[in-house]
Design an enzyme around this catalytic site. Structure first.
Site, PDB file in Angstrom:
ATOM      1  N   GLY A   1     -10.205 -19.666 -57.216  1.00 45.78           N
ATOM      2  CA  GLY A   1      -9.729 -20.517 -57.927  1.00 45.78           C
ATOM      3  C   GLY A   1      -9.870 -20.122 -59.531  1.00 45.78           C
ATOM      4  O   GLY A   1     -10.938 -20.337 -60.183  1.00 45.78           O
TER       5      GLY A   1
ATOM      6  N   MET B   1     -10.434 -23.770 -65.611  1.00 46.65           N
ATOM      7  CA  MET B   1     -11.841 -23.904 -65.334  1.00 46.65           C
ATOM      8  C   MET B   1     -12.484 -22.750 -64.794  1.00 46.65           C
ATOM      9  O   MET B   1     -13.419 -22.082 -65.365  1.00 46.65           O
ATOM     10  CB  MET B   1     -12.125 -25.057 -64.631  1.00 46.65           C
ATOM     11  CG  MET B   1     -12.142 -26.609 -65.188  1.00 46.65           C
ATOM     12  SD  MET B   1     -13.410 -26.885 -66.301  1.00 46.65           S
ATOM     13  CE  MET B   1     -14.652 -27.443 -65.182  1.00 46.65           C
TER      14      MET B   1
ATOM     15  N   ASP C   1      -7.571 -15.647 -56.642  1.00 50.32           N
ATOM     16  CA  ASP C   1      -6.421 -16.933 -57.098  1.00 50.32           C
ATOM     17  C   ASP C   1      -5.291 -16.434 -56.404  1.00 50.32           C
ATOM     18  O   ASP C   1      -4.882 -15.220 -56.256  1.00 50.32           O
ATOM     19  CB  ASP C   1      -6.198 -17.065 -58.412  1.00 50.32           C
ATOM     20  CG  ASP C   1      -5.873 -18.237 -58.930  1.00 50.32           C
ATOM     21  OD1 ASP C   1      -6.424 -19.197 -59.427  1.00 50.32           O
ATOM     22  OD2 ASP C   1      -4.611 -18.568 -58.502  1.00 50.32           O
TER      23      ASP C   1
ATOM     24  N   SER D   1     -19.441 -30.604 -65.444  1.00 49.53           N
ATOM     25  CA  SER D   1     -19.037 -31.258 -66.638  1.00 49.53           C
ATOM     26  C   SER D   1     -18.999 -30.364 -67.687  1.00 49.53           C
ATOM     27  O   SER D   1     -19.556 -29.587 -67.909  1.00 49.53           O
ATOM     28  CB  SER D   1     -19.683 -32.592 -67.011  1.00 49.53           C
ATOM     29  OG  SER D   1     -19.311 -33.335 -68.005  1.00 49.53           O
TER      30      SER D   1
ATOM     31  N   LYS E   1     -21.970 -36.704 -60.308  1.00 47.17           N
ATOM     32  CA  LYS E   1     -20.727 -36.497 -61.297  1.00 47.17           C
ATOM     33  C   LYS E   1     -19.731 -37.571 -61.289  1.00 47.17           C
ATOM     34  O   LYS E   1     -19.102 -38.020 -62.301  1.00 47.17           O
ATOM     35  CB  LYS E   1     -20.246 -35.143 -60.787  1.00 47.17           C
ATOM     36  CG  LYS E   1     -18.861 -34.567 -61.508  1.00 47.17           C
ATOM     37  CD  LYS E   1     -19.051 -34.413 -62.969  1.00 47.17           C
ATOM     38  CE  LYS E   1     -18.092 -33.797 -63.553  1.00 47.17           C
ATOM     39  NZ  LYS E   1     -16.627 -34.335 -63.356  1.00 47.17           N
TER      40      LYS E   1
ATOM     41  N   ASN F   1     -18.656 -39.703 -64.424  1.00 44.15           N
ATOM     42  CA  ASN F   1     -17.331 -40.080 -64.871  1.00 44.15           C
ATOM     43  C   ASN F   1     -16.876 -41.533 -64.936  1.00 44.15           C
ATOM     44  O   ASN F   1     -16.316 -41.965 -65.735  1.00 44.15           O
ATOM     45  CB  ASN F   1     -16.222 -39.311 -63.785  1.00 44.15           C
ATOM     46  CG  ASN F   1     -15.994 -37.858 -64.261  1.00 44.15           C
ATOM     47  OD1 ASN F   1     -16.958 -37.223 -64.576  1.00 44.15           O
ATOM     48  ND2 ASN F   1     -14.895 -37.458 -64.087  1.00 44.15           N
TER      49      ASN F   1
ATOM     50  N   GLU G   1     -18.377 -42.554 -68.255  1.00 40.99           N
ATOM     51  CA  GLU G   1     -17.258 -42.022 -69.364  1.00 40.99           C
ATOM     52  C   GLU G   1     -16.248 -42.843 -69.136  1.00 40.99           C
ATOM     53  O   GLU G   1     -15.656 -43.310 -70.271  1.00 40.99           O
ATOM     54  CB  GLU G   1     -16.958 -40.753 -68.609  1.00 40.99           C
ATOM     55  CG  GLU G   1     -15.996 -40.017 -69.538  1.00 40.99           C
ATOM     56  CD  GLU G   1     -15.109 -38.787 -68.608  1.00 40.99           C
ATOM     57  OE1 GLU G   1     -16.136 -37.806 -68.133  1.00 40.99           O
ATOM     58  OE2 GLU G   1     -14.028 -38.626 -68.584  1.00 40.99           O
ATOM     59  N   TYR G   2     -15.543 -43.441 -68.075  1.00 37.56           N
ATOM     60  CA  TYR G   2     -14.374 -44.437 -68.390  1.00 37.56           C
ATOM     61  C   TYR G   2     -14.905 -45.604 -69.387  1.00 37.56           C
ATOM     62  O   TYR G   2     -13.997 -46.164 -70.052  1.00 37.56           O
ATOM     63  CB  TYR G   2     -14.263 -45.028 -66.972  1.00 37.56           C
ATOM     64  CG  TYR G   2     -12.922 -44.220 -66.171  1.00 37.56           C
ATOM     65  CD1 TYR G   2     -13.405 -42.864 -65.682  1.00 37.56           C
ATOM     66  CD2 TYR G   2     -11.695 -44.778 -65.801  1.00 37.56           C
ATOM     67  CE1 TYR G   2     -12.428 -42.240 -65.122  1.00 37.56           C
ATOM     68  CE2 TYR G   2     -11.065 -43.780 -64.961  1.00 37.56           C
ATOM     69  CZ  TYR G   2     -11.316 -42.514 -64.739  1.00 37.56           C
ATOM     70  OH  TYR G   2     -10.682 -41.771 -64.108  1.00 37.56           O
TER      71      TYR G   2
END
Lengths: 302, 302, 302, 302
Positions: free
Chosen positions: B7, B11, B30, B112, B164, B168, B171-172
């Site tokens: 991938g 990122m 990829d 992150s 993680k 997140n 984070e919200y």
């Protein structure tokens, strides 16, 4: 420059130290003679040369009001008073009027930084006329942190405490977010060491912050926060923020949730949840005397 | 060390660069041949020497599952696969089982850092067996930020993505807190310059953070955020966090509020508020055809 | 008995009809001469015989205040004024004082029932001295619904509007609950006919209520509420309820959520969600110019 | 008609009584031999004549699943099974498949009414094929309340429990609204008698409902709910409702607030609020060892 400083509690005393260390002359006054530099407020004012500047650092509400009232009789044309306490911004408007009638300028100044401020500097948000702010700028410069940030002249009288109020409202929301995440991590056994996870977040993550650093410090001192009760006071600004949101029709669900969580944390029992339990009993049968019949669906069938 | 990297989107490509800059050998794969170092997944595996390590950095869900499945047939005893995507932690357990049946180790790794990670390093939260983590530690060390934080081995398989996910969720909540404060400041005319106030908060305050820095950067580029629509996607982790809270009976009002605000931001109209309007019409009379009679109480008298 | 009635808008006119139908003598006054029984407030008072009772049914705030002020000069010892509008309970205390200085009794009376009240009766919640309430009891009895409920003397001056305020706060929460359920049913294709489901709930369920009946009536008139915009005003009592909760440190998350949802329903765009979108752009890369690279994890990787 | 009824707990036993009183033949089975009409499930099925109908009224989850599994082997083509328990609607799809493989029809039926259902009838929300529903309609007609409402064929398999789930979610929100209003009234001394106020709301108001009647009944039995702890269980449907909202991107703040309030009501202490207290201690100084200096601003100065 020369400045009078009313209120030498923890915050006031620290500010006096920082100002003196930066070369300013501070005449402090406190009702506690052991820490005071003057016998009375009048004595303090008498030790200053005109145009005089007086920083008020006492509890918001009645005490601030009475100090402002007294200063309005002691100071005069061209002098400036700064309210550095946690006054509600709407009270600033009144303070500005009272002093303005005597030709005295008024600046409201929200102060952030807590016990760390003496060393690191205090973030200052002030409101008032530019001509008054400029007179006290050397004091602001001494109190604020090094670097380009930490001071703002936010607008007219009231704008300083309004900004500080919103700052504290945001603080409520930020703390609640970390706290909810902490509780979820603690609630499962998926993560081995919750402190280590929070520790790791201090670099490279989106959620790194000073509050995170503080929470990690607390977790390192007291794993699982075993020695601390889940009881949180609120000092007023959170309430005012939500009230200001309501006045302005601003949706504020997360900060309000943080405020309500603090309220709930201080209750021995919840009258609201008594009412819930009572209604469930009424429609679900004698839930407090459970029926032991073998096979049956959950009692909340309703 | 040597590592395969599946991938090479934004990122993945950045991570390959950072790993190579730190002296590691990366064989990237990829579906896009222009960025790929190998023709096929098998080709990529063939270019690695045993014991092999493969980092998977593809979209969570079906694509991750199919890559893991294929790798289970290409790798063998002693090899390790790391899922660095945004997989749900419950899917990690499945991935671990599939690979484990072939003697392949599995590490789930929450990452992150976004577009800043290539330069500043990525915060890494991983889950898995210690014996697997140790094999890939050089890669973790290269990817993580300088300094003592930014990496944690949080626990067994799933613990990385669970951490993680909570990150997140927090984070919200943090973003929602800043956003609500921003809206309140904008809603009144008390503060002259909202950007200046946010700017000033970057030092000395309790709410200083990286997210605050980012919001200030955005406000400086676009005063009043005039060019941005109030529309916010959500990528899954916020939902999973609230669902995990529900599963564990953890109250999570602020983070849930943040999630619901994003949902609402994407609606053209709100069916719920239609229902509210409909009920108000029913009991308050013909509110849609207001009666113009001179003196009368508000129509919500009910 | 005889009563003066100030304000002949929709509510006032309906109340006059109901009172007359029950055999009472009503002298109504309104600024609109077409509906008024008297030329001026003084004329209205002149048509009443002592001890006089005057029911005020005008918009809360300045208009109510000015009517109360004027009545304080027209009435005297032993007379009684009832404020039946939507006044804030804190204003009642002022009204009571103004009138009390002239020996005039004061009762605040929250009125529920809307357009249905003329036929079904109005629920009345009043506050004031027992000696004043007893003087007007025949009017309360005529206005209230048949049956044993629908009237309460809740306590001292202010208690009536306080109770009505809480009633309306509860109403906000109830409506929001039905509305959220409605939206969820509409959001999926699991249920064939949402109106039928709501219809069925009107008997035998835990959630049967008058509001449910009203929502069903609306759904039957307009399937999917297609003709209604999801826009909901708020008339003040919801705000006051949440503010009273904050003053008393009462957690009130559901009613506050209902209030915030109404605020949001009236926004063309959300400044808060602009801020969220701006922060996501900052850390997630050029989200507004999405990168089309083939295989990549979600952009909220951070 | 003839029907088998599996599960004779409180709900099942009451339903058997109501069905028999309406002239139907019920063969009940329960693991408790004292209440059972059959020795085994097979025995119960053997006592029915084809085409057979079996109503399952046992706890949701594993027990329901095992009963359905066993019935799939005992029944055959043209028979119908109704799950009247509190199953999650997603489980219905599985039940339908298992039975469908044997040609057995399946109806999921949400049942509301609690202990009042035997006398007043049960509200029924069912999902399944029309051809299956019609076979059991006489049983539905006997169980439902008199009058035109209380029964709905909501859609395909799952639609019944989905509707019942949303019903319960709404119920959570409604109860929370009354409870918050109750707490506010109790929190002040403005209202003399909170029970009287709630009592008065039972007629003429917008908030009249069956739940209000129940709350009044509870308040009359136990003023101030002194004997009840503010502790509220949740039976699953509230959680599922919020999860379904999340799955469908439906904002559901009030019902979620109600759910979180129940979670919180069962905690001895709140880990989240420990974290809040810990952060406040860190930035506000030694809040647990308060400094007694005379004049000082509030410790949340930060």
């Amino acid at each position: 420059m020369e400045i009078g400083l009313v209120g030498l509690g923890k915050m006031g005393a620290n500010m006096r130290e920082r100002l003196r260390a930066k070369g300013h002359t501070v005449v402090g006054y406190d009702t506690n003679p052991e820490v005071s530099d003057a016998d009375t407020l009048a004595d303090m004012v008498g030790q200053l040369s005109a145009p005089r500047a007086v920083w008020v650092m006492v509890p918001a509400g009645d005490i601030t009001r009475s100090v402002i009232d007294e200063l309005s009789g002691l100071l005069g044309e061209g002098d400036v008073v700064i309210d550095g306490g946690n006054s509600r911004w709407t009270d600033d408007v009144t303070s500005g009027k009272i002093l303005g009638e005597h030709g005295i300028g008024f600046i409201d100044c929200g102060v952030s930084g807590g016990v760390w401020g003496r060393t690191n500097g205090y973030a200052l948000m002030c409101g008032g006329r530019a001509e008054d702010v400029v007179k006290v700028q050397p004091v602001f410069d001494a109190l604020k942190p090094e670097g380009e940030f930490g001071f703002v002249h936010a607008g007219k009288v009231g704008a300083g405490h309004f900004s500080k109020m919103v700052h504290n409202g945001i603080e409520y929301g930020l703390m609640q977010a970390y706290a909810e995440g902490y509780e979820l991590l603690e609630a499962t056994d998926i993560v081995d060491n919750v402190t280590d996870v929070f520790q790791s977040w201090r670099e490279g993550t989106v959620i790194r912050s000073w509050l995170l650093d503080l929470l990690v410090a607390a977790l390192e001192q007291d794993t699982g926060l075993a020695s601390i009760k889940g009881y949180a006071d609120d000092s007023g600004e959170g309430r005012w923020t939500v009230e200001a949101a309501i006045d302005n029709a601003v949706p504020m669900p997360a900060i309000a949730a943080a405020l309500f969580a603090r309220f709930a944390s201080r209750q021995d029992d919840s009258p609201a949840m008594k009412a819930i339990a009572a209604m469930r009993n009424q429609f679900g049968g004698h839930a407090v005397h459970p029926d032991a019949t073998a096979v049956r669906p959950d009692t909340e069938a309703p």
